[in-house]
Design a protein around this motif. Structure first.
Motif, short mmCIF file in Angstrom:
data_model
loop_
_atom_site.label_atom_id
_atom_site.label_comp_id
_atom_site.label_asym_id
_atom_site.label_seq_id
_atom_site.Cartn_x
_atom_site.Cartn_y
_atom_site.Cartn_z
N LEU A 46 0.83 -1.19 0.00
CA LEU A 46 0.00 0.00 0.00
C LEU A 46 0.87 1.25 0.00
O LEU A 46 1.90 1.30 0.66
CB LEU A 46 -0.91 0.03 1.23
N GLY A 47 0.43 2.23 -0.76
CA GLY A 47 1.03 3.55 -0.66
C GLY A 47 0.30 4.33 0.42
O GLY A 47 -0.92 4.27 0.52
N VAL A 48 1.05 5.06 1.23
CA VAL A 48 0.45 5.74 2.38
C VAL A 48 0.78 7.22 2.32
O VAL A 48 1.94 7.61 2.15
CB VAL A 48 0.97 5.14 3.71
N VAL A 84 -3.53 0.90 12.69
CA VAL A 84 -2.63 1.99 12.31
C VAL A 84 -1.72 2.28 13.49
O VAL A 84 -2.17 2.34 14.64
CB VAL A 84 -3.42 3.26 11.91
N ARG A 85 -0.43 2.46 13.20
CA ARG A 85 0.55 2.69 14.27
C ARG A 85 1.30 3.99 14.02
O ARG A 85 1.80 4.24 12.93
CB ARG A 85 1.55 1.54 14.35
N LEU A 86 1.39 4.80 15.07
CA LEU A 86 2.23 6.00 15.08
C LEU A 86 3.35 5.76 16.07
O LEU A 86 3.11 5.50 17.25
CB LEU A 86 1.41 7.23 15.50
N SER A 87 4.61 5.81 15.60
CA SER A 87 5.74 5.47 16.46
C SER A 87 6.89 6.42 16.22
O SER A 87 7.01 7.06 15.17
CB SER A 87 6.19 4.02 16.22
N VAL A 146 4.15 6.55 10.33
CA VAL A 146 2.76 6.09 10.40
C VAL A 146 2.68 4.82 9.56
O VAL A 146 2.94 4.86 8.35
CB VAL A 146 1.79 7.16 9.88
N GLU A 147 2.33 3.71 10.19
CA GLU A 147 2.32 2.42 9.51
C GLU A 147 0.92 1.84 9.48
O GLU A 147 0.14 2.00 10.43
CB GLU A 147 3.25 1.43 10.23
N LEU A 148 0.63 1.14 8.39
CA LEU A 148 -0.58 0.34 8.28
C LEU A 148 -0.20 -1.12 8.48
O LEU A 148 0.69 -1.63 7.78
CB LEU A 148 -1.24 0.55 6.91
N LEU A 149 -0.86 -1.79 9.41
CA LEU A 149 -0.50 -3.16 9.78
C LEU A 149 -1.62 -4.12 9.41
O LEU A 149 -2.81 -3.77 9.46
CB LEU A 149 -0.22 -3.25 11.28
N ASP A 150 -1.22 -5.36 9.08
CA ASP A 150 -2.21 -6.39 8.80
C ASP A 150 -2.50 -7.19 10.06
O ASP A 150 -2.04 -6.84 11.16
CB ASP A 150 -1.73 -7.30 7.66
N GLY A 158 2.35 -0.72 4.58
CA GLY A 158 2.82 0.53 4.00
C GLY A 158 3.08 1.52 5.12
O GLY A 158 2.55 1.38 6.23
N GLU A 159 3.91 2.52 4.84
CA GLU A 159 4.23 3.49 5.87
C GLU A 159 4.60 4.83 5.26
O GLU A 159 4.99 4.91 4.09
CB GLU A 159 5.37 3.00 6.77
#
Length: 267
Positions: free
Chosen positions: A35-37, A78-81, A129-133, A140-141
């Motif tokens: 994925l593009g983010v 969704v992860r913000l780290s 910012v990451e999208l996780l399965d 994507g991030e």
């Protein structure tokens, strides 16, 4: 005591070198993302920008996921780290399952409460910012630099202060050993004696630049700074004079003369 200080500083340096993934691994992870983010915080795009994050206020995170593949992709969270010195100092996961259709895009907006971020980090930190399965894999991030308005007594700030204390002690013990002629006769061992102090100096410099909001602790910055400071300290130790005390000149020797016995005569 000196060995304990050296071990503490060396441990911090090993975290930097061993904790950071190699560039090939990072590029491979990015290529595996499907994925593009595009992300924005408080309606400001985060790509190629420094985003201010105030833990006292809620943050509005908007994510646009684009699927260029031929099959739909399911996003679980969704992860913000934020990461510094190969250590994750804050991470916020929001579970919000959605599906991105093939050749389509989906936009989602989340409101994050980052109140406890005050005690976790402060200063400039590389963030993402990451999208996780469902298996916690990265789909994507989007990366950025976060300007965290946290406390100096946060975990990151205390870590920097601890490294500062250990570095000062490492320099003090090395210089005292030099002044007292207690360094090893071998030049390489003398250089290794100063090496932990150099590592600590580099780590303190990287953290200080981050906390003062001058330079974020990215691998392209932190590794050359730490290695450069370590090399300078090793060179200083290598070039220190031989620890043997100076020979005493013959003219300075003190000759102790025997005192003749005295006898008391009585009449």
């Amino acid at each position: 005591m000196g060995r304990v200080i050296a071990a503490g500083v060396a441990l911090g340096f090993c975290v930097v070198l061993l904790g950071a993934p190699p560039a090939s691994a990072q590029s491979g992870s990015a290529q595996s993302g499907s994925l593009g983010v595009q992300a924005s915080i408080d309606r400001r795009p985060i790509e190629d920008a420094t985003v201010a994050i105030d833990p006292a206020n809620q943050v509005e995170l908007q994510v646009i996921a684009t699927n260029s593949g031929t099959a739909p992709v399911k996003v679980r969270s969704v992860r913000l780290s934020g990461v510094a010195l190969a250590l994750t100092f804050f991470a916020y996961d929001t579970t919000a399952p959605f599906e991105v259709p093939a050749h389509g895009s989906v936009s989602r907006t989340f409101v994050l409460d980052l109140g406890d971020l005050t005690g976790q980090a402060t200063g400039l930190l590389p963030s993402s910012v990451e999208l996780l399965d469902a298996q916690r894999g990265t789909l994507g991030e989007a990366t950025t630099v976060a300007d965290v308005r946290g406390s100096l007594w946060s975990v990151y700030g205390v870590f920097g202060l601890a490294m500062l204390v250990l570095t000062i002690l490492a320099w003090v013990t090395s210089l005292l050993a030099l002044a007292r002629h207690r360094l090893a006769p071998n030049r390489w061992r003398r250089g290794l004696r100063f090496l932990p102090a150099g590592f600590g100096t580099g780590l303190v410099a990287v953290i200080s630049l981050s906390v003062l909001r001058l330079v974020p602790p990215e691998p392209a910055v932190e590794i050359p700074v730490v290695l450069g400071a370590a090399a300078i300290a090793f060179l200083l130790g290598y070039l220190t004079p031989h620890p043997a005390p100076p020979a005493v000149a013959e003219s300075d020797t003190t000759v102790r003369l025997a005192v003749p016995n005295t006898q008391e005569f009585t009449r």
